[in-house]
Design an enzyme around this catalytic site. Structure first.
Site, mmCIF file in Angstrom:
data_model
loop_
_atom_site.group_PDB
_atom_site.id
_atom_site.type_symbol
_atom_site.label_atom_id
_atom_site.label_comp_id
_atom_site.label_asym_id
_atom_site.label_seq_id
_atom_site.Cartn_x
_atom_site.Cartn_y
_atom_site.Cartn_z
ATOM 1 N N GLY A 155 0.843 -1.163 -0.159
ATOM 2 C CA GLY A 155 0.124 -0.003 -0.233
ATOM 3 C C GLY A 155 0.713 1.205 -0.022
ATOM 4 C CG LEU A 181 -3.005 -2.251 -3.226
ATOM 5 C CD1 LEU A 181 -2.847 -1.485 -4.837
ATOM 6 C CD2 LEU A 181 -3.611 -1.600 -2.218
ATOM 7 C CG ASP A 182 0.919 -3.122 -3.682
ATOM 8 O OD1 ASP A 182 1.100 -2.792 -4.971
ATOM 9 O OD2 ASP A 182 0.850 -2.306 -2.751
ATOM 10 C CD GLU A 183 -1.445 -9.747 -1.232
ATOM 11 O OE1 GLU A 183 -0.819 -10.592 -1.467
ATOM 12 O OE2 GLU A 183 -1.589 -9.093 0.248
#
Length: 237
Positions: A155, A181-183
């Protein structure tokens, strides 16, 4: 999993027939998934950016020097700030304002520009969240650079949070974009050592060098078809 390089004269004209023959005679009997691509044909790439210039300009510079064999067909930014810096590279710069209140309209405009025209979209510090609908409809993979060593500090504001945590390493992660998100599957990562003397702006400066290198390697590997997605992981040849 394997990656095989072969040379065939006249491949451009024969690739469709070769793909059909391989599917019928090899892939289907053995239950294989496969993909053929023409290494001599550069991937068409679009870059999304905001105000940070380091990752964007690094990709354009490496491409101009011949270090990245790809065709940058456009830069789309949600701020106009980088237009003058992109212009000398001869790449179209398109300003598409984007913020939470008009996200749907902005993404539709970008889809109109991207869909069917590019093989890859690179988020070069594009500071907007892309929606699942955009990911589904754009028709090609997206690669993002996140300014932390994921899964740490997912994040916003990762360098500030890293400083508050007192880390001894800061890094960057290039990954495929998914609706989480960002995974997404990680392609490449790297780190640089820091200590208690470094302020947040020092971490930002040091991290920017890592971001450039990590993103350029990830984009190069993808464009050379060296990355295979396997679940939420990758195999990089």
């Amino acid at each position: 999993m394997q990656r095989t390089i072969f040379h065939l004269p006249g491949l451009s004209a024969a690739i469709d027939a070769l793909q059909c023959d391989f599917a019928d005679n090899v892939a289907s009997p053995f239950g294989m998934d496969f993909h053929l691509s023409e290494a001599a044909k550069p991937k068409r790439v679009a870059i999304l950016a905001s105000k940070e210039d380091h990752c964007l300009l690094d990709l354009l510079w490496r491409n101009r020097r011949g270090e990245l064999d790809l065709s940058v067909v456009m830069v789309i930014a949600n701020h106009p700030d980088l237009a003058d810096q992109v212009r000398p590279f001869g790449v179209p710069f398109i300003h598409v304002p984007a913020r939470k209140e008009i996200r749907g309209e902005a993404e539709q405009r970008m889809l109109d520009l991207l869909r069917g025209n590019v093989d890859l979209v690179v988020l070069a510090r594009y500071m907007q969240i892309v929606t699942p609908d955009f990911i589904d409809e754009v028709g090609c993979p997206l690669i993002n650079i996140h300014h932390s060593f994921l899964p740490a500090f997912i994040g916003a504001a990762p360098y500030r949070r890293a400083k508050e945590r007192g880390v001894k390493l800061v890094g960057a992660t290039a990954h495929y974009v998914t609706e989480d998100l960002d995974e997404g599957p990680i392609i490449e990562q790297d780190v640089v050592r820091v200590d208690h003397r470094h302020r947040v702006d020092d971490l930002v400066r040091l991290g920017a060098d890592v971001e450039r290198a990590v993103l350029s390697r990830a984009v190069q590997w993808h464009c050379e078809d060296r990355v295979i997605r396997y679940g939420n992981q990758t195999v990089c040849f």
